[in-house]
Design an enzyme around this catalytic site. Structure first.
Site, mmCIF file in Angstrom:
data_model
loop_
_atom_site.group_PDB
_atom_site.id
_atom_site.type_symbol
_atom_site.label_atom_id
_atom_site.label_comp_id
_atom_site.label_asym_id
_atom_site.label_seq_id
_atom_site.Cartn_x
_atom_site.Cartn_y
_atom_site.Cartn_z
ATOM 1 N N SER A 45 5.025 -3.647 3.019
ATOM 2 C CA SER A 45 6.225 -2.976 3.562
ATOM 3 C C SER A 45 5.881 -1.806 4.467
ATOM 4 O O SER A 45 6.762 -1.272 5.145
ATOM 5 C CB SER A 45 7.118 -2.462 2.434
ATOM 6 N N HIS A 49 4.980 5.723 0.010
ATOM 7 C CA HIS A 49 5.915 6.031 -1.072
ATOM 8 C C HIS A 49 5.823 7.488 -1.494
ATOM 9 O O HIS A 49 4.724 8.063 -1.523
ATOM 10 C CB HIS A 49 5.633 5.132 -2.276
HETATM 11 C C1 FAD Z 1 4.609 -7.508 -0.675
HETATM 12 C C2 FAD Z 1 3.812 -6.235 -0.703
HETATM 13 C C3 FAD Z 1 4.401 -5.022 -0.364
HETATM 14 C C4 FAD Z 1 3.673 -3.846 -0.415
HETATM 15 N N1 FAD Z 1 4.233 -2.695 0.048
HETATM 16 C C5 FAD Z 1 3.528 -1.545 -0.002
HETATM 17 C C6 FAD Z 1 4.079 -0.361 0.513
HETATM 18 O O1 FAD Z 1 5.137 -0.348 1.128
HETATM 19 N N2 FAD Z 1 3.388 0.783 0.338
HETATM 20 C C7 FAD Z 1 2.205 0.817 -0.313
HETATM 21 O O2 FAD Z 1 1.676 1.901 -0.507
HETATM 22 N N3 FAD Z 1 1.615 -0.311 -0.741
HETATM 23 C C8 FAD Z 1 2.246 -1.497 -0.589
HETATM 24 N N4 FAD Z 1 1.677 -2.651 -0.989
HETATM 25 C C9 FAD Z 1 0.347 -2.604 -1.577
HETATM 26 C C10 FAD Z 1 -0.760 -2.507 -0.537
HETATM 27 O O3 FAD Z 1 -0.523 -3.376 0.535
HETATM 28 C C11 FAD Z 1 -2.067 -2.855 -1.242
HETATM 29 O O4 FAD Z 1 -2.195 -2.062 -2.389
HETATM 30 C C12 FAD Z 1 -3.289 -2.634 -0.364
HETATM 31 O O5 FAD Z 1 -3.130 -3.205 0.899
HETATM 32 C C13 FAD Z 1 -4.498 -3.228 -1.071
HETATM 33 O O6 FAD Z 1 -5.616 -3.031 -0.255
HETATM 34 P P1 FAD Z 1 -7.030 -3.539 -0.731
HETATM 35 O O7 FAD Z 1 -8.001 -3.084 0.273
HETATM 36 O O8 FAD Z 1 -7.250 -3.146 -2.153
HETATM 37 O O9 FAD Z 1 -6.910 -5.130 -0.737
HETATM 38 P P2 FAD Z 1 -6.955 -6.133 0.516
HETATM 39 O O10 FAD Z 1 -6.290 -5.589 1.687
HETATM 40 O O11 FAD Z 1 -6.492 -7.452 0.008
HETATM 41 O O12 FAD Z 1 -8.495 -6.214 0.859
HETATM 42 C C14 FAD Z 1 -9.415 -6.938 0.075
HETATM 43 C C15 FAD Z 1 -10.427 -7.556 1.016
HETATM 44 O O13 FAD Z 1 -11.455 -8.162 0.251
HETATM 45 C C16 FAD Z 1 -11.886 -9.298 0.946
HETATM 46 N N5 FAD Z 1 -12.576 -10.191 0.008
HETATM 47 C C17 FAD Z 1 -12.048 -10.830 -1.053
HETATM 48 N N6 FAD Z 1 -12.981 -11.581 -1.653
HETATM 49 C C18 FAD Z 1 -14.132 -11.407 -0.957
HETATM 50 C C19 FAD Z 1 -15.449 -11.947 -1.082
HETATM 51 N N7 FAD Z 1 -15.769 -12.853 -2.026
HETATM 52 N N8 FAD Z 1 -16.387 -11.544 -0.201
HETATM 53 C C20 FAD Z 1 -16.084 -10.663 0.796
HETATM 54 N N9 FAD Z 1 -14.850 -10.163 0.968
HETATM 55 C C21 FAD Z 1 -13.890 -10.518 0.100
HETATM 56 C C22 FAD Z 1 -10.589 -9.890 1.482
HETATM 57 O O14 FAD Z 1 -10.792 -10.777 2.541
HETATM 58 C C23 FAD Z 1 -9.831 -8.651 1.883
HETATM 59 O O15 FAD Z 1 -10.026 -8.330 3.245
HETATM 60 C C24 FAD Z 1 2.352 -3.864 -0.886
HETATM 61 C C25 FAD Z 1 1.752 -5.083 -1.189
HETATM 62 C C26 FAD Z 1 2.468 -6.265 -1.048
HETATM 63 C C27 FAD Z 1 1.792 -7.561 -1.273
#
Ligand code: FAD
Length: 478
Positions: A45, A49
């Site tokens: 989104s 927040h």
């Molecule tokens: C519907 C929805 C609405 C949301 N709205 C909000 C909001 O409004 N505000 C807010 O604060 N948060 C929101 N969030 C949450 C927020 O988007 C996530 O918490 C955040 O983007 C997570 O980031 P991350 O880096 O942990 O995960 P990701 O962005 O998923 O990154 C993980 C990475 O790991 C990589 N990876 C996975 N497995 C491997 C592997 N084996 N080898 C190498 N690479 C790998 C993937 O390719 C990916 O690029 C929302 C989430 C969703 C789904």
């Protein structure tokens, strides 16, 4: 052997990398996709927040409020779009008032500043398009909106210029402890590291459960969205939420930092960790819910729909820290919403942890300032004319909907961790994000990518892997 390998170049991994680049260390981010911001961080989104709904006393609440505070100064330092537009949680029925009060109290316990409960009239004055049934709302002025691509790319670029290595198209397949650290088997051969940071989004439980007996369990929770054309800009000025429910914060209607309107998300638990397709039922559900929160929803102005996957851990809490039975393995798991908001604070927390463990010394060359892709739209007419005289490519319009020039695309390709695909260009410049959804600019952007990368056009992909757009010459195919 690296000091630290971070698995995943989403907003969590990139924020951790950027914070760690303040110190002298050999750091590598390993990402299975072709670019940063290809997982959950690209489809959410985009709300910063305020922090009133995370359970009081939880790590989620603490990092949400801290991340919210950090976002504004960070946006100036790293030059990405952020706006504090304020959020409103609406009560549509009289019997919802106690829940609003409960949310308000929870926000106070979390340290959220400036909240107020608005009555019907004040709410209507602030947000004329809110549903006529709405009886009250919780107003949180610290709520904001951000460009999720802008934030993630800025963090990654700044980490890269401060010495962090990024390896794309490299999937981590297995981990095993070795003397002095860990060995990672990847699709591009083995890597070794003293410490691993597991920031793998919806895959983070798999890595944790490979190395630790303290199991975690992530369910991908899909959220569908509709994005409305910029002609709806100003339909709402604040982020308008419904009351949170069992599956989270519920559907919202919000402006985006680029002037569109976004509605969503739904919440469906699924088993496929790559299942980010929308469904007709999901979109119908969200349009119905959004239509009950606001009146005259301009739903005919939808320009695209998409879905993202929340990494929902069973305890609905961020799991950040060293696995108790796997020394050197640091989890950053269960990072569902508010993970984007919390990302600056997550980076700070993990970097502090590793600084202590590895006794890291400051990086004397660290420069925390980064300039984004130059946006001629922010220049005065005189400045823009001067720019075109000096660099004529800024006078060559490539994306008509978003008014993106060749100059901006060249900048996106040639900067640190530059774009290699159409989506890479799109996320850095917005070419293809507009009303025609890349119908006009795709062939022109492909020509530029091919020329600048020195590869034939058939090798250009939409988003890496096998997503090539050209599969052969017409006559060969026929
Ligand atoms: C519907 C929805 C609405 C949301 N709205 C909000 C909001 O409004 N505000 C807010 O604060 N948060 C929101 N969030 C949450 C927020 O988007 C996530 O918490 C955040 O983007 C997570 O980031 P991350 O880096 O942990 O995960 P990701 O962005 O998923 O990154 C993980 C990475 O790991 C990589 N990876 C996975 N497995 C491997 C592997 N084996 N080898 C190498 N690479 C790998 C993937 O390719 C990916 O690029 C929302 C989430 C969703 C789904």
């Amino acid at each position: 052997m690296y000091d630290i390998v971070i698995i995943g170049a989403g907003v969590s991994g990139c924020s951790i990398a950027r914070e760690l680049s303040r110190y002298r260390a050999e750091i590598c981010v390993v990402e299975k996709c072709e670019d940063v911001c290809c997982g959950t961080s690209k489809a959410n989104s985009a709300i910063v927040h305020a922090g009133f709904d995370a359970a009081a006393g939880s790590l989620m609440a603490k990092l949400n409020v801290r991340g919210n505070e950090m976002m504004e100064p960070l946006s100036r330092e790293l030059d990405f779009l952020f706006r504090r537009n304020g959020s409103l949680v609406t009560a549509l029925r009289g019997e919802d008032r106690p829940s609003l009060t409960e949310l308000y109290r929870n926000g106070l316990a979390n340290g959220v500043k400036g909240m107020r409960i608005l009555d019907r009239e004040e709410l209507r004055a602030m947000e004329p398009n809110v549903a006529p049934e709405a009886v009250a709302a919780l107003y949180a002025p610290t709520g904001g909106i951000v460009c999720p691509f802008g934030l993630t790319i800025a963090l990654a670029e700044n980490a890269c210029t401060n010495g962090v290595e990024f390896r794309f198209n490299t999937e981590v397949k297995n981990l095993r402890p070795v003397k002095g650290g860990w060995e990672l088997s990847t699709s591009k051969g083995p890597l070794a590291a003293k410490y691993i940071v597991n920031a793998a989004g919806v895959y983070a439980d798999i890595f944790n459960n490979l190395v630790s007996g303290v199991k975690i369990h992530i369910t991908p929770r899909r959220g569908d969205y509709c994005l409305l054309d910029k002609s709806t800009g100003g339909f709402v000025r604040h982020t308008v939420f419904q009351l949170p429910g069992k599956y989270g914060k519920g559907v919202l209607v919000s402006p985006t930092v680029h002037g569109n309107t976004i509605i969503g998300p739904t919440a469906f638990d699924i088993s496929d960790r790559e299942g980010n397709n929308t469904t007709a039922e999901g979109l119908q559900e969200l349009i119905g819910k959004a239509g009950r929160m606001v009146k005259n929803l301009p739903i005919r102005q939808v320009i695209t729909s998409f879905a993202g996957l929340r990494a929902h851990e069973d305890r609905h809490e961020f799991i950040i820290g060293e696995a108790p039975d796997a020394p050197g393995f640091i989890n950053c798991a269960g990072i569902e919403s508010p993970g984007l908001t919390s990302s600056p604070a997550i980076g700070e927390m993990v970097a502090n942890l590793l600084r202590g463990k590895l006794e890291l010394q400051p990086n004397p060359d660290f420069n925390g300032v980064r300039k984004g892709v130059l946006d001629p739209g922010r220049l005065s007419r005189e400045e823009y004319e001067q720019l075109i005289r000096e660099k004529p490519e800024y006078g060559n319009l490539i994306c008509r909907c978003e008014m993106i020039t060749e100059g901006e695309i060249l900048d996106a390709i040639h900067r640190p961790l530059g774009a290699r695909s159409l989506d890479g260009v799109k996320r850095r410049t917005r070419a293809g994000m507009g009303r025609c959804q890349a119908g006009f600019c795709t062939p022109r952007t492909m020509e530029i990518l091919a020329r600048e990368l020195g590869i034939p056009q058939p090798e250009i992909t939409k988003c890496g892997g096998a997503s090539n757009l050209i599969v052969g010459a017409n006559k060969d195919v026929l």
